[in-house]
Design an enzyme around this catalytic site. Structure first.
Site, PDB file in Angstrom:
ATOM      1  NE  ARG A  62      -4.025   1.676   2.538  1.00 15.08           N
ATOM      2  CZ  ARG A  62      -4.112   2.841   3.176  1.00 15.08           C
ATOM      3  NH1 ARG A  62      -3.062   3.313   3.832  1.00 15.08           N
ATOM      4  NH2 ARG A  62      -5.248   3.531   3.172  1.00 15.08           N
ATOM      5  CG  HIS A  66      -1.637   5.141  -0.305  1.00 10.15           C
ATOM      6  ND1 HIS A  66      -2.468   5.617   0.683  1.00 10.15           N
ATOM      7  CD2 HIS A  66      -2.369   4.235  -0.985  1.00 10.15           C
ATOM      8  CE1 HIS A  66      -3.647   5.014   0.601  1.00 10.15           C
ATOM      9  NE2 HIS A  66      -3.595   4.162  -0.407  1.00 10.15           N
ATOM     10  CG  ASN A  95      -1.371   8.227   3.265  1.00 11.49           C
ATOM     11  OD1 ASN A  95      -1.603   7.160   2.696  1.00 11.49           O
ATOM     12  ND2 ASN A  95      -0.867   9.273   2.619  1.00 11.49           N
ATOM     13  CG  HIS A 195      -7.922  -4.128  -2.239  1.00  7.69           C
ATOM     14  ND1 HIS A 195      -8.940  -3.389  -2.817  1.00  7.69           N
ATOM     15  CD2 HIS A 195      -6.955  -3.220  -1.899  1.00  7.69           C
ATOM     16  CE1 HIS A 195      -8.603  -2.115  -2.821  1.00  7.69           C
ATOM     17  NE2 HIS A 195      -7.412  -1.988  -2.272  1.00  7.69           N
TER      18      HIS A 195
END
Length: 323
Positions: A62, A66, A95, A195
């Site tokens: 992730r 990001h 975040n 995911h």
């Protein structure tokens, strides 16, 4: 000099993609001469973290996404608040309180600085760590070479995190956000497979998927209603597994869950809203290794977004602070 070519028998990324990365100034084996053990050092820290908590590996996947989607792959997500910049990216809604694994990069950077002071960027440490997390969480079914050569950025603003796709986004919004970064609809569907690991706070899906009602499979919906408060918020926002079947394994179970309507986010369910993306979901659910190969390639492509070079970047001594 290191070059971008396919030289490892386990490499699952095409030469064409690595050559494209080289056009961004990135090279496989970038630290071969300047810090030969750099990638091994990062991997050792990721291995320790994933053994301790597989969720830290999910956080590293992730983190790359990001980081790269906001200011490019420049480790801007790592910068801490300062009096001069009290609201960096890590304080942005996508975040704050949800992004984890910063301590894994801290440990890797500390070891890198001990071995090769001032040589390896934090941005490369993030990219290598995501590569290693993919390998470890997938049981080496997702394995690839990650080019190096990124520099660290000096800018990090909370306001810039609004470009990240939200968990309630529809397909058009998702596709547009990816296209703005040079990523395709297929990249969107492929990278959504991340995911299959990690956890999500209830606040990311309760309203859109449970309160408003959705096509979520009834048993999963009832289970989640038992795990999540009706109005999750600060101090009352539990986290649940994003994939209840294989929660700690990076695999194609996510696509099987999509076909069975057993996914958390509205943005997940949106992948079934067009014939094009639904066909991709069906294809990636098959046990033929297609998704794993495409995920490896998409990670290299993701890690090439907005790379800093020359005066645009630096090699931080501390990943949390600009030099």
């Amino acid at each position: 000099m290191a070059t971008a070519f396919c030289f490892k028998p386990w490499l699952l990324v095409s030469c064409g993609l690595l050559l494209a990365a080289a056009c961004h100034g990135l090279q496989v084996g970038f630290y071969q001469k300047s810090c030969p053990k750099a990638e091994a050092i990062v991997r050792a820290e990721v291995q320790k973290a994933v053994r301790r908590d597989p969720g830290l590996g999910a956080g590293l996947l992730r983190m790359l996404f990001h980081d790269c989607f906001v200011e490019g792959c420049d480790a801007s997500i790592l910068l801490d608040p300062t009096p001069a910049n009290p609201r960096p990216e890590k304080k942005g809604p996508p975040n704050d309180a949800s992004q984890r694994s910063y301590e894994v990069i801290d440990a890797a950077k500390k070891a890198l600085e001990k071995a090769c002071p001032g040589v390896v960027s934090c941005a490369d440490a993030v990219a290598f760590a995501a590569r290693d997390a993919s390998d470890l969480l997938s049981g080496s079914r997702v394995r690839f070479a990650m080019p190096g050569g990124r520099l660290d950025g000096r800018r990090s603003q909370e306001s810039q995190t609004n470009v990240l796709p939200p968990p309630f986004a529809g397909l058009d919004t998702l596709a547009a956000r990816f296209a703005a970064k040079g990523m395709s609809v297929e990249d969107l569907v492929v990278l959504s497979g991340a995911h299959s690991v990690g956890r999500s706070h209830c606040s990311s899906f309760v309203f859109e998927r449970l309160t408003k009602g959705s096509d979520m499979e009834a048993n999963l919906a009832n289970q989640l209603k038992g795990q999540c408060p009706a109005s999750p918020g600060v101090g009352n926002d539990p986290a649940v597994a994003e994939d209840a079947v294989t929660p700690n394994v990076l695999d194609n179970q996510y696509y099987k869950n999509l076909l069975d309507r057993k996914v958390l986010f509205a943005s997940d369910a949106a992948l079934m809203s067009s014939a094009q993306t639904a066909k991709m979901v069906s294809d990636f659910a098959k046990p033929d290794g297609t998704w794993e190969r495409k995920f490896a390639a998409a990670m290299v492509k993701l890690a090439s977004i907005g790379v800093k070079s020359g005066r645009d970047g630096e090699i931080r001594k501390n990943c949390r602070l600009v030099n």
